[in-house]
Design a protein around this motif. Structure first.
Motif, mmCIF file in Angstrom:
data_model
loop_
_atom_site.group_PDB
_atom_site.id
_atom_site.type_symbol
_atom_site.label_atom_id
_atom_site.label_comp_id
_atom_site.label_asym_id
_atom_site.label_seq_id
_atom_site.Cartn_x
_atom_site.Cartn_y
_atom_site.Cartn_z
ATOM 1 N N PRO A 1 32.391 50.440 -2.367
ATOM 2 C CA PRO A 1 33.378 51.248 -3.080
ATOM 3 C C PRO A 1 34.505 50.346 -3.590
ATOM 4 N N PHE A 2 35.070 50.662 -4.770
ATOM 5 C CA PHE A 2 36.199 49.843 -5.261
ATOM 6 C C PHE A 2 37.264 50.732 -5.889
ATOM 7 N N GLU A 3 38.481 50.173 -5.964
ATOM 8 C CA GLU A 3 39.583 50.896 -6.614
ATOM 9 C C GLU A 3 39.965 50.247 -7.929
ATOM 10 N N SER A 4 40.092 48.902 -7.873
ATOM 11 C CA SER A 4 40.522 48.192 -9.088
ATOM 12 C C SER A 4 39.332 47.405 -9.642
ATOM 13 N N LEU A 5 39.249 47.354 -10.973
ATOM 14 C CA LEU A 5 38.143 46.612 -11.604
ATOM 15 C C LEU A 5 38.183 45.123 -11.262
ATOM 16 N N ASP A 6 39.338 44.670 -10.770
ATOM 17 C CA ASP A 6 39.418 43.259 -10.357
ATOM 18 C C ASP A 6 38.477 42.976 -9.185
ATOM 19 N N GLU A 7 38.179 44.013 -8.383
ATOM 20 C CA GLU A 7 37.341 43.772 -7.188
ATOM 21 C C GLU A 7 35.924 43.323 -7.561
ATOM 22 N N PRO A 8 35.187 44.088 -8.404
ATOM 23 C CA PRO A 8 33.864 43.554 -8.782
ATOM 24 C C PRO A 8 33.950 42.266 -9.590
ATOM 25 N N ILE A 9 35.013 42.117 -10.381
ATOM 26 C CA ILE A 9 35.126 40.870 -11.165
ATOM 27 C C ILE A 9 35.306 39.686 -10.205
ATOM 28 N N ASN A 10 36.142 39.885 -9.185
ATOM 29 C CA ASN A 10 36.331 38.800 -8.206
ATOM 30 C C ASN A 10 35.045 38.489 -7.456
ATOM 31 N N TYR A 11 34.239 39.539 -7.192
ATOM 32 C CA TYR A 11 32.942 39.317 -6.541
ATOM 33 C C TYR A 11 32.108 38.361 -7.403
ATOM 34 N N VAL B 1 24.918 41.425 -15.330
ATOM 35 C CA VAL B 1 25.705 42.498 -14.739
ATOM 36 C C VAL B 1 25.482 43.749 -15.593
ATOM 37 N N SER B 2 25.590 44.909 -14.951
ATOM 38 C CA SER B 2 25.569 46.177 -15.699
ATOM 39 C C SER B 2 26.920 46.852 -15.532
ATOM 40 N N VAL B 3 27.372 47.537 -16.588
ATOM 41 C CA VAL B 3 28.625 48.290 -16.517
ATOM 42 C C VAL B 3 28.337 49.700 -16.990
ATOM 43 N N GLU C 1 37.733 50.658 -21.698
ATOM 44 C CA GLU C 1 37.311 49.987 -20.465
ATOM 45 C C GLU C 1 36.211 48.941 -20.783
ATOM 46 N N THR C 2 35.297 49.345 -21.649
ATOM 47 C CA THR C 2 34.225 48.414 -22.046
ATOM 48 C C THR C 2 34.840 47.165 -22.669
ATOM 49 N N ALA C 3 35.755 47.394 -23.606
ATOM 50 C CA ALA C 3 36.366 46.253 -24.297
ATOM 51 C C ALA C 3 37.106 45.361 -23.307
ATOM 52 N N HIS C 4 37.752 45.972 -22.328
ATOM 53 C CA HIS C 4 38.510 45.208 -21.337
ATOM 54 C C HIS C 4 37.576 44.336 -20.469
ATOM 55 N N LEU C 5 36.350 44.827 -20.237
ATOM 56 C CA LEU C 5 35.449 44.131 -19.303
ATOM 57 C C LEU C 5 34.547 43.084 -19.962
ATOM 58 N N ILE C 6 34.180 43.349 -21.218
ATOM 59 C CA ILE C 6 33.126 42.498 -21.811
ATOM 60 C C ILE C 6 33.460 41.008 -21.769
ATOM 61 N N ASP C 7 34.660 40.617 -22.235
ATOM 62 C CA ASP C 7 34.945 39.182 -22.322
ATOM 63 C C ASP C 7 34.938 38.478 -20.974
ATOM 64 N N PRO C 8 35.671 39.012 -19.966
ATOM 65 C CA PRO C 8 35.579 38.299 -18.678
ATOM 66 C C PRO C 8 34.159 38.258 -18.130
ATOM 67 N N LEU C 9 33.402 39.342 -18.325
ATOM 68 C CA LEU C 9 32.058 39.380 -17.729
ATOM 69 C C LEU C 9 31.088 38.421 -18.419
ATOM 70 N N VAL C 10 31.151 38.390 -19.734
ATOM 71 C CA VAL C 10 30.181 37.548 -20.451
ATOM 72 C C VAL C 10 30.465 36.059 -20.196
ATOM 73 N N ASN C 11 31.683 35.773 -19.713
ATOM 74 C CA ASN C 11 31.976 34.383 -19.340
ATOM 75 C C ASN C 11 31.608 34.080 -17.884
ATOM 76 N N LEU C 12 31.115 35.093 -17.177
ATOM 77 C CA LEU C 12 30.715 34.889 -15.776
ATOM 78 C C LEU C 12 29.209 34.949 -15.576
ATOM 79 N N VAL C 13 28.530 35.709 -16.424
ATOM 80 C CA VAL C 13 27.075 35.848 -16.301
ATOM 81 C C VAL C 13 26.460 35.634 -17.688
ATOM 82 N N SER C 14 25.127 35.613 -17.752
ATOM 83 C CA SER C 14 24.555 35.300 -19.065
ATOM 84 C C SER C 14 24.093 36.546 -19.835
ATOM 85 N N ARG C 15 24.183 37.724 -19.216
ATOM 86 C CA ARG C 15 23.883 38.944 -19.990
ATOM 87 C C ARG C 15 24.664 40.101 -19.395
#
Ligand code: G3H
Length: 477
Positions: free
Chosen positions: A388-398, A408-410, A417-431
């Protein structure tokens, strides 16, 4: 198939009734290859390559394509047999076995088309200051190709086929579970390509691969499996700067289900992502982060959907859950569940984690935390760990802390929310998959990973590039 000398017996994960009770069915054998035989295979590959002067590395692209077309035709003749072997040897459902075969044929046909395009690019001349330059795609030498048990055909062929067609010669070591699947195709290889282009190496990896790597004569290691084995293989090579590694390795793909997710969609895709082929996919979703405000509703819906899934033998109609392939897997999954319970989690669904012969009933485990094996280990089986998480920073930190970086899937219906997540995520995983499960396909997409998840990129065009070098013939006018 009969062999001279000692053999390894292959037992199916599918049990049959015997006088002593249910037992894994003996479905075939393969030779226990020796180091000497592996060296003979290496010599054959080196002779066929002949330092780049051999028939195959010097053959025109159009003639090489003719050989591959011959192979794919012969492969088609073996379709039913190979599909049956996939079901029996690794317990994959009929629908998924058909899909594995057909997508592999499609991959080969796409490779042929992409190679024609690449060849057009290669034969282009450019003129600069009195120089005519021809850019070519040249082979790299001898490739050691090793695929995984879970997609013995598709994953193996996404390195083996581009490696061959770019003019390299090969040592092919089939996976421990998934060797028989290749038998009907080995003859097709011999009949389609010149002698020495494809050489099969049998035996335990630990016995036959160190010598091959230590010889320093392997130019490319194409390996799909665990990063531990990949590192062991690489360590044996005396000159790492002369080895190109194309690796697809461990992954612990996460799914982030936000408070704005479409719950039904998130549940259905999570089931596909976590439970297709019993979670035995490198691309499977292996940990779910679900927002606290919706986690109860999510789990209730997930449990209800899991209860409706059909389990049975691979050829039974509509079956999704089948016997797990590796004999030691049920015990390992039980150990993961017990470890989670000891650290404060519960199995949330009825019968979750129950083992019956080689079946493991899916388990929804909640709440998962960083003390548990399920938080960091790649379970590669039908367990759905929920954090369970409260802030989106938690899965990003994982993801930042994870040694893996494949996908990763969102799940969210909020475009902000999508726009906020895409850039950090695409720089952490390859899809990054928005509102859909993690997956490799379609195979024309680039397939790679960050950190310990991969080295090099596969797909159709990327793979052709990975198994060749861009070289140049520059002629002064
Ligand atoms: O195990 C990895 C496979 O390549 C997964 O392929 O995600 O398209 O089923 P897929």
């Amino acid at each position: 198939r009969k062999w001279n000398g000692p053999v390894t017996e292959v037992y199916s994960p599918i049990l049959v009734q015997t006088n002593e009770g249910p037992k894994r069915k003996l479905i075939g054998t393969y030779p226990i290859g020796t180091e000497k035989e592996a060296n003979e295979a290496l010599e054959a590959a080196l002779a066929a390559y002949d330092n780049g002067r051999g028939e195959w590395p010097t053959m025109s692209v159009s003639n090489r394509i003719e050989c591959l077309e011959r192979f794919v035709y012969k492969m088609g003749e073996q379709r039913d047999t190979v599909i049956k072997l996939i079901m029996w040897e690794i317990g994959k459902s009929y629908a998924d076995s058909v899909k594995e075969f057909d997508r592999t044929v499609e991959y080969i046909n796409n490779t042929i088309d992409a190679l024609k395009d690449l060849d057009r690019e290669s034969s282009r001349f450019s003129i600069e200051e009195g120089v005519i330059a021809q850019i070519r795609r040249s082979p790299l030498g001898v490739v050691l190709c090793m695929g995984p048990f879970n997609y013995p055909l598709n994953e193996t062929f996404t390195t083996l086929i581009p490696a061959i067609i770019m003019g390299n010669t090969l040592l092919f070591k089939p996976p421990k579970h998934g060797t028989l699947v290749h038998y009907p195709l080995l003859k097709a290889f011999q009949e389609s390509f010149p002698k020495g282009v494809v050489n099969t190496v049998y035996g335990r990896g630990a016995d036959v691969t160190p010598g091959l790597m230590k010889s320093g004569k392997i130019n490319v290691l194409a390996f799909i499996g665990s990063s531990k084995v990949a590192n062991d293989l690489k360590k044996n090579h005396p000159k790492l700067n002369r080895l190109r590694a194309i690796l697809s390795l461990d992954a612990k793909n996460a799914s982030i289900i936000t408070k704005n997710a479409d719950l039904s969609l998130a549940v259905n895709e999570s089931i596909l992502g976590s439970l297709s082929y019993n979670g035995q996919r490198c691309t499977a979703i292996k940990i779910l982060f679900v927002h606290k405000s919706i986690v109860d509703a999510f789990i209730a819906k997930l449990n209800e959907t899991i209860a409706g899934l059909k389990y049975g033998l691979p050829w039974e109609k509509g079956v999704m859950l089948t016997p797990v392939a590796e004999p030691g897997k049920p015990a390992y999954l039980t150990e993961c569940i017990n470890d989670a319970i000891a650290n404060g989690a519960q199995v949330m669904n009825e019968n979750g984690g129950t083992v019956a012969e080689s079946f493991v009933y899916p388990a929804v485990v909640y709440p998962v935390n960083n003390k548990m094996k399920l938080y960091r280990e790649e379970q590669f089986g039908p367990i759905i760990p929920i954090v369970p998480f409260e802030s989106l920073d938690e899965p990003i930190n994982y993801l930042i802390e994870s040694p893996h970086g494949q996908q990763v899937s969102v799940f969210t219906t909020d475009p902000g929310e999508t726009a906020h997540l895409i850039d950090p995520l695409v720089n952490l995983v390859s899809r990054v998959n928005i509102n859909s499960q993690c997956q490799r396909g379609p195979d024309v997409f680039p397939f790679t990973g960050r950190k310990d998840s991969a080295e090099g990129t596969l797909s159709v065009v990327d793979a052709l590039r990975s198994f060749s070098i861009r070289s140049l013939v520059a002629s002064k006018m």
